[in-house]
Design an enzyme around this catalytic site. Structure first.
Site, PDB file in Angstrom:
ATOM      1  N   PRO A 248       0.787  -1.226   0.000  1.00 57.44           N
ATOM      2  CA  PRO A 248       0.000   0.000   0.000  1.00 57.44           C
ATOM      3  C   PRO A 248       0.824   1.285   0.000  1.00 57.44           C
ATOM      4  O   PRO A 248       1.877   1.364   0.635  1.00 57.44           O
ATOM      5  CB  PRO A 248      -0.822  -0.091   1.292  1.00 57.44           C
ATOM      6  CG  PRO A 248      -0.148  -1.117   2.114  1.00 57.44           C
ATOM      7  CD  PRO A 248       0.513  -2.069   1.174  1.00 57.44           C
ATOM      8  N   ASN A 249       0.297   2.245  -0.736  1.00 57.80           N
ATOM      9  CA  ASN A 249       0.844   3.604  -0.847  1.00 57.80           C
ATOM     10  C   ASN A 249       2.117   3.700  -1.684  1.00 57.80           C
ATOM     11  O   ASN A 249       2.625   4.801  -1.911  1.00 57.80           O
ATOM     12  CB  ASN A 249       1.067   4.240   0.544  1.00 57.80           C
ATOM     13  CG  ASN A 249      -0.229   4.367   1.306  1.00 57.80           C
ATOM     14  OD1 ASN A 249      -1.199   4.896   0.765  1.00 57.80           O
ATOM     15  ND2 ASN A 249      -0.283   3.866   2.521  1.00 57.80           N
TER      16      ASN A 249
ATOM     17  N   TYR B   5      11.424   8.288   1.077  1.00 61.47           N
ATOM     18  CA  TYR B   5      11.310   7.235   0.064  1.00 61.47           C
ATOM     19  C   TYR B   5      11.963   7.575  -1.279  1.00 61.47           C
ATOM     20  O   TYR B   5      11.980   6.736  -2.178  1.00 61.47           O
ATOM     21  CB  TYR B   5       9.829   6.874  -0.135  1.00 61.47           C
ATOM     22  CG  TYR B   5       9.180   6.356   1.135  1.00 61.47           C
ATOM     23  CD1 TYR B   5       9.633   5.182   1.734  1.00 61.47           C
ATOM     24  CD2 TYR B   5       8.146   7.055   1.763  1.00 61.47           C
ATOM     25  CE1 TYR B   5       9.075   4.705   2.915  1.00 61.47           C
ATOM     26  CE2 TYR B   5       7.571   6.578   2.944  1.00 61.47           C
ATOM     27  CZ  TYR B   5       8.042   5.412   3.511  1.00 61.47           C
ATOM     28  OH  TYR B   5       7.489   4.932   4.672  1.00 61.47           O
TER      29      TYR B   5
ATOM     30  N   ASN C 206       7.788  -5.889  -1.141  1.00 61.37           N
ATOM     31  CA  ASN C 206       7.811  -4.787  -0.182  1.00 61.37           C
ATOM     32  C   ASN C 206       6.369  -4.659   0.308  1.00 61.37           C
ATOM     33  O   ASN C 206       5.539  -4.041  -0.349  1.00 61.37           O
ATOM     34  CB  ASN C 206       8.259  -3.480  -0.845  1.00 61.37           C
ATOM     35  CG  ASN C 206       8.309  -2.337   0.173  1.00 61.37           C
ATOM     36  OD1 ASN C 206       7.841  -2.495   1.311  1.00 61.37           O
ATOM     37  ND2 ASN C 206       8.863  -1.206  -0.230  1.00 61.37           N
TER      38      ASN C 206
ATOM     39  N   ALA D 250       3.268  -0.900   4.680  1.00 58.07           N
ATOM     40  CA  ALA D 250       2.745  -0.887   6.059  1.00 58.07           C
ATOM     41  C   ALA D 250       2.317  -2.280   6.535  1.00 58.07           C
ATOM     42  O   ALA D 250       2.364  -2.579   7.737  1.00 58.07           O
ATOM     43  CB  ALA D 250       1.574   0.084   6.152  1.00 58.07           C
TER      44      ALA D 250
ATOM     45  N   HIS E 256       4.316  -4.677   9.008  1.00 53.34           N
ATOM     46  CA  HIS E 256       4.287  -4.602  10.464  1.00 53.34           C
ATOM     47  C   HIS E 256       2.994  -5.148  11.066  1.00 53.34           C
ATOM     48  O   HIS E 256       2.864  -5.226  12.276  1.00 53.34           O
ATOM     49  CB  HIS E 256       4.481  -3.135  10.890  1.00 53.34           C
ATOM     50  CG  HIS E 256       5.496  -2.410  10.058  1.00 53.34           C
ATOM     51  ND1 HIS E 256       6.834  -2.762  10.057  1.00 53.34           N
ATOM     52  CD2 HIS E 256       5.383  -1.400   9.147  1.00 53.34           C
ATOM     53  CE1 HIS E 256       7.490  -1.978   9.199  1.00 53.34           C
ATOM     54  NE2 HIS E 256       6.631  -1.147   8.640  1.00 53.34           N
TER      55      HIS E 256
ATOM     56  N   ASP F 131       1.160 -15.641   6.435  1.00 55.44           N
ATOM     57  CA  ASP F 131       0.601 -16.982   6.203  1.00 55.44           C
ATOM     58  C   ASP F 131       0.635 -17.341   4.716  1.00 55.44           C
ATOM     59  O   ASP F 131       0.889 -18.495   4.359  1.00 55.44           O
ATOM     60  CB  ASP F 131      -0.834 -17.070   6.736  1.00 55.44           C
ATOM     61  CG  ASP F 131      -0.872 -17.150   8.265  1.00 55.44           C
ATOM     62  OD1 ASP F 131       0.195 -17.367   8.881  1.00 55.44           O
ATOM     63  OD2 ASP F 131      -1.964 -16.989   8.843  1.00 55.44           O
TER      64      ASP F 131
ATOM     65  N   GLU G 206      12.544  -9.852   1.100  1.00 55.87           N
ATOM     66  CA  GLU G 206      11.823  -8.678   1.614  1.00 55.87           C
ATOM     67  C   GLU G 206      12.632  -7.418   1.288  1.00 55.87           C
ATOM     68  O   GLU G 206      13.848  -7.410   1.470  1.00 55.87           O
ATOM     69  CB  GLU G 206      11.679  -8.836   3.138  1.00 55.87           C
ATOM     70  CG  GLU G 206      11.058  -7.647   3.845  1.00 55.87           C
ATOM     71  CD  GLU G 206      11.046  -7.837   5.382  1.00 55.87           C
ATOM     72  OE1 GLU G 206      11.604  -8.850   5.886  1.00 55.87           O
ATOM     73  OE2 GLU G 206      10.493  -6.945   6.052  1.00 55.87           O
TER      74      GLU G 206
ATOM     75  N   HIS H 192      12.756  -2.989   1.541  1.00 57.65           N
ATOM     76  CA  HIS H 192      12.232  -1.695   1.979  1.00 57.65           C
ATOM     77  C   HIS H 192      13.132  -0.595   1.448  1.00 57.65           C
ATOM     78  O   HIS H 192      14.363  -0.732   1.458  1.00 57.65           O
ATOM     79  CB  HIS H 192      12.188  -1.599   3.503  1.00 57.65           C
ATOM     80  CG  HIS H 192      11.325  -2.652   4.107  1.00 57.65           C
ATOM     81  ND1 HIS H 192       9.958  -2.594   4.073  1.00 57.65           N
ATOM     82  CD2 HIS H 192      11.638  -3.825   4.710  1.00 57.65           C
ATOM     83  CE1 HIS H 192       9.463  -3.685   4.636  1.00 57.65           C
ATOM     84  NE2 HIS H 192      10.468  -4.458   5.034  1.00 57.65           N
ATOM     85  N   LEU H 193      12.499   0.488   1.037  1.00 59.77           N
ATOM     86  CA  LEU H 193      13.264   1.657   0.596  1.00 59.77           C
ATOM     87  C   LEU H 193      13.992   2.285   1.785  1.00 59.77           C
ATOM     88  O   LEU H 193      15.177   2.620   1.703  1.00 59.77           O
ATOM     89  CB  LEU H 193      12.308   2.691  -0.023  1.00 59.77           C
ATOM     90  CG  LEU H 193      11.650   2.250  -1.337  1.00 59.77           C
ATOM     91  CD1 LEU H 193      10.217   2.729  -1.406  1.00 59.77           C
ATOM     92  CD2 LEU H 193      12.446   2.760  -2.515  1.00 59.77           C
ATOM     93  N   SER H 194      13.255   2.451   2.879  1.00 57.40           N
ATOM     94  CA  SER H 194      13.854   3.063   4.068  1.00 57.40           C
ATOM     95  C   SER H 194      14.423   1.977   4.979  1.00 57.40           C
ATOM     96  O   SER H 194      14.074   0.797   4.829  1.00 57.40           O
ATOM     97  CB  SER H 194      12.784   3.871   4.814  1.00 57.40           C
ATOM     98  OG  SER H 194      11.775   3.005   5.301  1.00 57.40           O
TER      99      SER H 194
ATOM    100  N   ARG I 118      13.668   3.836  12.226  1.00 57.94           N
ATOM    101  CA  ARG I 118      12.480   4.685  12.249  1.00 57.94           C
ATOM    102  C   ARG I 118      11.643   4.454  13.518  1.00 57.94           C
ATOM    103  O   ARG I 118      12.162   4.028  14.526  1.00 57.94           O
ATOM    104  CB  ARG I 118      11.689   4.429  10.954  1.00 57.94           C
ATOM    105  CG  ARG I 118      12.528   4.736   9.713  1.00 57.94           C
ATOM    106  CD  ARG I 118      11.749   4.594   8.437  1.00 57.94           C
ATOM    107  NE  ARG I 118      10.614   5.516   8.410  1.00 57.94           N
ATOM    108  CZ  ARG I 118       9.604   5.415   7.533  1.00 57.94           C
ATOM    109  NH1 ARG I 118       9.595   4.440   6.637  1.00 57.94           N
ATOM    110  NH2 ARG I 118       8.631   6.294   7.562  1.00 57.94           N
TER     111      ARG I 118
ATOM    112  N   ARG J  61       7.712   0.334  13.316  1.00 59.84           N
ATOM    113  CA  ARG J  61       8.225  -0.139  12.018  1.00 59.84           C
ATOM    114  C   ARG J  61       9.383  -1.128  12.175  1.00 59.84           C
ATOM    115  O   ARG J  61       9.816  -1.768  11.225  1.00 59.84           O
ATOM    116  CB  ARG J  61       8.708   1.030  11.161  1.00 59.84           C
ATOM    117  CG  ARG J  61       7.602   1.909  10.674  1.00 59.84           C
ATOM    118  CD  ARG J  61       8.119   2.946   9.699  1.00 59.84           C
ATOM    119  NE  ARG J  61       7.274   4.113   9.730  1.00 59.84           N
ATOM    120  CZ  ARG J  61       6.159   4.264   9.013  1.00 59.84           C
ATOM    121  NH1 ARG J  61       5.775   3.323   8.174  1.00 59.84           N
ATOM    122  NH2 ARG J  61       5.437   5.356   9.125  1.00 59.84           N
TER     123      ARG J  61
HETATM  124  C1  DQA Z   1       8.389   0.758   3.620  1.00 60.07           C
HETATM  125  C2  DQA Z   1       8.506   0.975   5.134  1.00 60.07           C
HETATM  126  C3  DQA Z   1       7.142   0.811   5.814  1.00 60.07           C
HETATM  127  O1  DQA Z   1       7.261   1.019   7.214  1.00 60.07           O
HETATM  128  C4  DQA Z   1       6.165   1.817   5.257  1.00 60.07           C
HETATM  129  O2  DQA Z   1       4.891   1.631   5.831  1.00 60.07           O
HETATM  130  C5  DQA Z   1       6.101   1.828   3.778  1.00 60.07           C
HETATM  131  C6  DQA Z   1       7.324   1.632   3.002  1.00 60.07           C
HETATM  132  C7  DQA Z   1       9.705   1.054   2.885  1.00 60.07           C
HETATM  133  O3  DQA Z   1       9.815   0.657   1.733  1.00 60.07           O
HETATM  134  O4  DQA Z   1      10.580   1.709   3.437  1.00 60.07           O
HETATM  135  O5  DQA Z   1       5.055   2.082   3.197  1.00 60.07           O
HETATM  136  O6  DQA Z   1       8.074  -0.616   3.391  1.00 60.07           O
END
Ligand code: DQA
Length: 158
Positions: free
Chosen positions: A16-17, A29, A78, A81, A84, A91, A102, A104-106, A111, A115
């Site tokens: 998401p997002n 990001y 990725n 959110a 977490h 599952d 897995e 993650h950008l950040s 953080r 997270r």
């Molecule tokens: C994220 C880190 C997550 O905590 C966050 O909710 C995201 C992006 C990352 O790529 O850094 O949406 O997965």
């Protein structure tokens, strides 16, 4: 494996997002859009004779469906959110018995406390976190190397 053309298949899932990349909190990001990231990864895949399919969804159920109902050799994810919070995605990963990575950008460990916990880190091959869009390229490089290594191991066994 893509039986028609004998290519290994990687599925890349963005949670998401992440459709908002480029506009969304660029200080965290980065400024690259999702389509830029996807097309750069596609180029790397083509060079390595891999079929890469990218999928983004804001819905947990759609992500579970994609993980469990698509054919692929390795998953890069990725979960954003959902990293977490989602027992459902954990599952789904446990049910497919496919290697996954897995991303993650950040750096999620640098953080907010909520997270720092990932519900999938202990069931993936590895996690790459904190390198911005390079995280995806590193994950794809790791995925390709894993697939090649495991393919040659399978060939040596048979
Ligand atoms: C994220 C880190 C997550 O905590 C966050 O909710 C995201 C992006 C990352 O790529 O850094 O949406 O997965």
């Amino acid at each position: 494996m893509d039986l028609k053309n004998n290519k290994m298949k990687i599925l890349l899932i963005h949670g998401p997002n992440l459709h908002l990349l480029g506009k969304r909190e660029p200080d965290i990001y980065g400024s690259a859009t999702l389509s830029t990231i996807n097309s750069e990864l596609k180029k790397i895949s083509i060079k390595n004779n891999i079929t890469l399919t990218s999928f983004q969804s804001n819905s947990e159920g759609d992500i579970v469906e994609k993980i469990t109902k698509t054919k692929y050799d390795l998953l890069i994810i990725n979960p954003a959110a959902y990293t977490h919070t989602s027992v459902a995605i954990r599952d789904a990963l446990l049910s497919i018995k496919k290697p996954s990575i897995e991303v993650h950008l950040s750096n999620i460990h640098k953080r907010e406390d909520f997270r720092k916990k990932s519900l999938i880190s202990d069931i993936v091959i590895g996690t790459i976190s904190g390198f911005g869009k390079l995280s995806y390229e590193l994950a794809l490089t790791a995925a390709i190397s894993y697939l090649k290594n495991n393919k040659s191991k399978r060939e040596t066994k048979s």
